[in-house]
Design a protein around this motif. Structure first.
Motif, PDB file in Angstrom:
ATOM      1  N   PRO A 158      15.263  30.416 -10.181  1.00 35.65           N
ATOM      2  CA  PRO A 158      15.712  30.559  -8.798  1.00 35.65           C
ATOM      3  C   PRO A 158      17.219  30.729  -8.719  1.00 35.65           C
ATOM      4  O   PRO A 158      17.963  30.242  -9.558  1.00 35.65           O
ATOM      5  N   SER A 159      17.658  31.417  -7.693  1.00 35.07           N
ATOM      6  CA  SER A 159      19.098  31.534  -7.448  1.00 35.07           C
ATOM      7  C   SER A 159      19.431  30.667  -6.245  1.00 35.07           C
ATOM      8  O   SER A 159      18.824  30.787  -5.188  1.00 35.07           O
ATOM      9  N   LEU A 160      20.368  29.764  -6.405  1.00 34.01           N
ATOM     10  CA  LEU A 160      20.734  28.855  -5.335  1.00 34.01           C
ATOM     11  C   LEU A 160      21.688  29.531  -4.361  1.00 34.01           C
ATOM     12  O   LEU A 160      22.452  30.412  -4.727  1.00 34.01           O
ATOM     13  N   ALA A 161      21.622  29.085  -3.126  1.00 34.01           N
ATOM     14  CA  ALA A 161      22.444  29.703  -2.090  1.00 34.01           C
ATOM     15  C   ALA A 161      23.925  29.565  -2.397  1.00 34.01           C
ATOM     16  O   ALA A 161      24.724  30.400  -2.027  1.00 34.01           O
ATOM     17  N   ALA A 162      24.297  28.510  -3.099  1.00 29.89           N
ATOM     18  CA  ALA A 162      25.708  28.287  -3.422  1.00 29.89           C
ATOM     19  C   ALA A 162      25.976  28.621  -4.883  1.00 29.89           C
ATOM     20  O   ALA A 162      26.630  27.897  -5.596  1.00 29.89           O
ATOM     21  N   GLY A 163      25.431  29.730  -5.339  1.00 27.77           N
ATOM     22  CA  GLY A 163      25.606  30.128  -6.732  1.00 27.77           C
ATOM     23  C   GLY A 163      24.746  29.269  -7.622  1.00 27.77           C
ATOM     24  O   GLY A 163      23.541  29.283  -7.528  1.00 27.77           O
ATOM     25  N   ASP A 164      25.358  28.507  -8.520  1.00 24.60           N
ATOM     26  CA  ASP A 164      24.587  27.633  -9.396  1.00 24.60           C
ATOM     27  C   ASP A 164      25.045  26.193  -9.222  1.00 24.60           C
ATOM     28  O   ASP A 164      25.104  25.426 -10.156  1.00 24.60           O
ATOM     29  N   GLU A 165      25.366  25.837  -7.979  1.00 24.20           N
ATOM     30  CA  GLU A 165      25.886  24.502  -7.708  1.00 24.20           C
ATOM     31  C   GLU A 165      25.028  23.808  -6.658  1.00 24.20           C
ATOM     32  O   GLU A 165      24.568  24.433  -5.708  1.00 24.20           O
ATOM     33  N   PHE A 166      24.814  22.514  -6.817  1.00 23.38           N
ATOM     34  CA  PHE A 166      24.117  21.726  -5.809  1.00 23.38           C
ATOM     35  C   PHE A 166      24.554  20.281  -5.917  1.00 23.38           C
ATOM     36  O   PHE A 166      25.174  19.871  -6.902  1.00 23.38           O
ATOM     37  N   ASP A 167      24.241  19.501  -4.912  1.00 25.36           N
ATOM     38  CA  ASP A 167      24.737  18.134  -4.825  1.00 25.36           C
ATOM     39  C   ASP A 167      23.653  17.070  -4.995  1.00 25.36           C
ATOM     40  O   ASP A 167      23.987  15.890  -5.134  1.00 25.36           O
ATOM     41  N   ILE A 168      22.387  17.442  -4.920  1.00 25.77           N
ATOM     42  CA  ILE A 168      21.305  16.460  -5.006  1.00 25.77           C
ATOM     43  C   ILE A 168      20.057  17.123  -5.594  1.00 25.77           C
ATOM     44  O   ILE A 168      19.799  18.301  -5.329  1.00 25.77           O
ATOM     45  N   VAL A 169      19.335  16.383  -6.417  1.00 24.10           N
ATOM     46  CA  VAL A 169      18.008  16.788  -6.885  1.00 24.10           C
ATOM     47  C   VAL A 169      17.018  15.781  -6.312  1.00 24.10           C
ATOM     48  O   VAL A 169      17.180  14.571  -6.504  1.00 24.10           O
ATOM     49  N   ALA A 170      16.008  16.256  -5.587  1.00 19.74           N
ATOM     50  CA  ALA A 170      15.008  15.382  -4.982  1.00 19.74           C
ATOM     51  C   ALA A 170      13.632  15.790  -5.495  1.00 19.74           C
ATOM     52  O   ALA A 170      13.219  16.943  -5.313  1.00 19.74           O
ATOM     53  N   ILE A 171      12.938  14.867  -6.137  1.00 20.14           N
ATOM     54  CA  ILE A 171      11.671  15.169  -6.820  1.00 20.14           C
ATOM     55  C   ILE A 171      10.537  14.379  -6.188  1.00 20.14           C
ATOM     56  O   ILE A 171      10.636  13.156  -6.023  1.00 20.14           O
TER      57      ILE A 171
END
Length: 356
Positions: A158-171
């Protein structure tokens, strides 16, 4: 191969029949469980054997759909043999049926982490009636039910909306999810600092041991959530068995968790939906949601909110899922950015980075 003892056949059922292998060293338990299965519809006891060697010998020549495995066996115990039993079963689902699986017992979480799909406490031989028979029937129905057709797999990263950066992983996960979760977490390097929130359907009494298991698998501290706990880099946090997780902003910056005990629309406690919905509200497009194996639709509403906020949602594929209910509900709604097996999900997560 030696002749298998205690074999049973169901000639009175015209529909699809699920074949069951019973592995238990008690002659009485084998007979009673086989009789319970024979009284149901749509099952047959392919064989009932007393030890691991006989089970492996049978599985080398025969296919079954479900294996009922005791833990306390002569010679090789069931927990030690579980990986070999799973491999020999060639896709058969292993339900651990043992008196060792008391409420909160460490062996229960160990069995689930090793790949058992579920556990059931076996009462003593004098009380194997009533509630036990009902629970066994319910679990067999769940493990042998037909799933809905899968949408076309999306195997691209997947391609993230903010490039390859995110602040939280929720499983989110339920039945079969602990084994899948272990594959995802093992892929994370020590340098991975994004906070991880996990809602796994388990009773409250299992959580301390489950947290210890997650800490080992993920190579980072893991806490069972308490009210107002801060969400910190490099840590994993579990929903307690008696409350949902909800993310909230802190006035001084950062985020924390509130515990909710109001009923969720899914009927689950804890529920994945509040965790995902609140993560989408607080972290928006920098949310990475992951849905693993589980029965029902819990998490589908929350995943829709993550997708609407521009975040990324990855679901476990049907082939590797014990039950493709929760991930399948997200995929069928069109909210999955990718549909992947757990190992590949872990690699995708490990490749991301937290923004500076």
């Amino acid at each position: 191969m030696a002749v298998m003892p205690d074999q049973h056949v169901r000639p009175d059922w015209a529909g699809p029949v699920a074949r069951i292998l019973i592995v238990d060293d008690s002659v009485v338990a084998r007979a009673v469980i086989a009789r319970m299965i024979d009284q149901g519809r749509g099952y047959e006891v392919a064989a009932a054997v007393s030890d691991v060697h006989m089970a492996l010998a049978f599985l080398a020549q025969e296919k079954v759909d479900v294996i009922l495995l005791d833990i306390e066996l002569p010679g090789i115990d069931g927990l030690t043999a579980l990986p070999d039993i799973i491999a020999a079963g060639g896709g058969a689902k292993v339900l651990v049926v043992s008196s060792a699986c008391d409420e909160g017992a460490a062996v229960t979480v160990q069995a689930l982490a090793l790949g058992a799909v579920d556990t059931l406490v076996k009462p003593n031989n004098g009380s194997m009636i009533g509630g036990f028979a009902t629970s066994l029937e319910r679990k067999l129905q769940r493990l042998t039910q037909s799933g809905e057709p899968a949408p076309q797999p999306q195997r691209q990263a997947p391609s993230l909306a903010a490039g390859d950066e995110f602040d939280i992983v929720a499983i989110g996960a339920s039945t079969g999810g602990i084994h899948a979760l272990s594959h995802v977490l093992r892929a994370l390097p020590p340098s991975f600092q994004v906070p991880i929130l996990i809602t796994q359907h388990l009773p409250e009494s299992f959580m301390p041991y489950f947290a210890a298991q997650v800490a080992i698998l993920a190579g980072r501290p893991c806490d069972v959530a308490t009210d107002h706990m801060r969400i910190r880099p490099g840590r994993a946090i579990l929903a307690p068995g008696d409350a949902h997780l909800r993310c909230t902003r802190l006035a001084e910056g950062g985020a924390a968790l509130r515990l909710l005990r109001t009923p969720a629309s899914s009927g689950c406690m804890p529920s994945v939906d509040p965790m995902l919905a609140s993560a989408a509200e607080i972290f928006g497009a920098r949310t990475l949601a992951i849905m693993l194996s589980g029965m029902g639709r819990d998490g589908a509403e929350g995943a829709a909110k993550v997708a609407a906020a521009g975040g990324c949602v990855i679901v476990q594929d049907q082939a590797s899922s014990v039950i493709w209910g929760m991930p399948g509900a997200v995929a069928r709604a069109g909210n999955a950015s990718a549909i992947l097996p757990p190992d590949e999900i872990g690699r995708v997560v490990a490749a991301q980075r937290r923004p500076a």
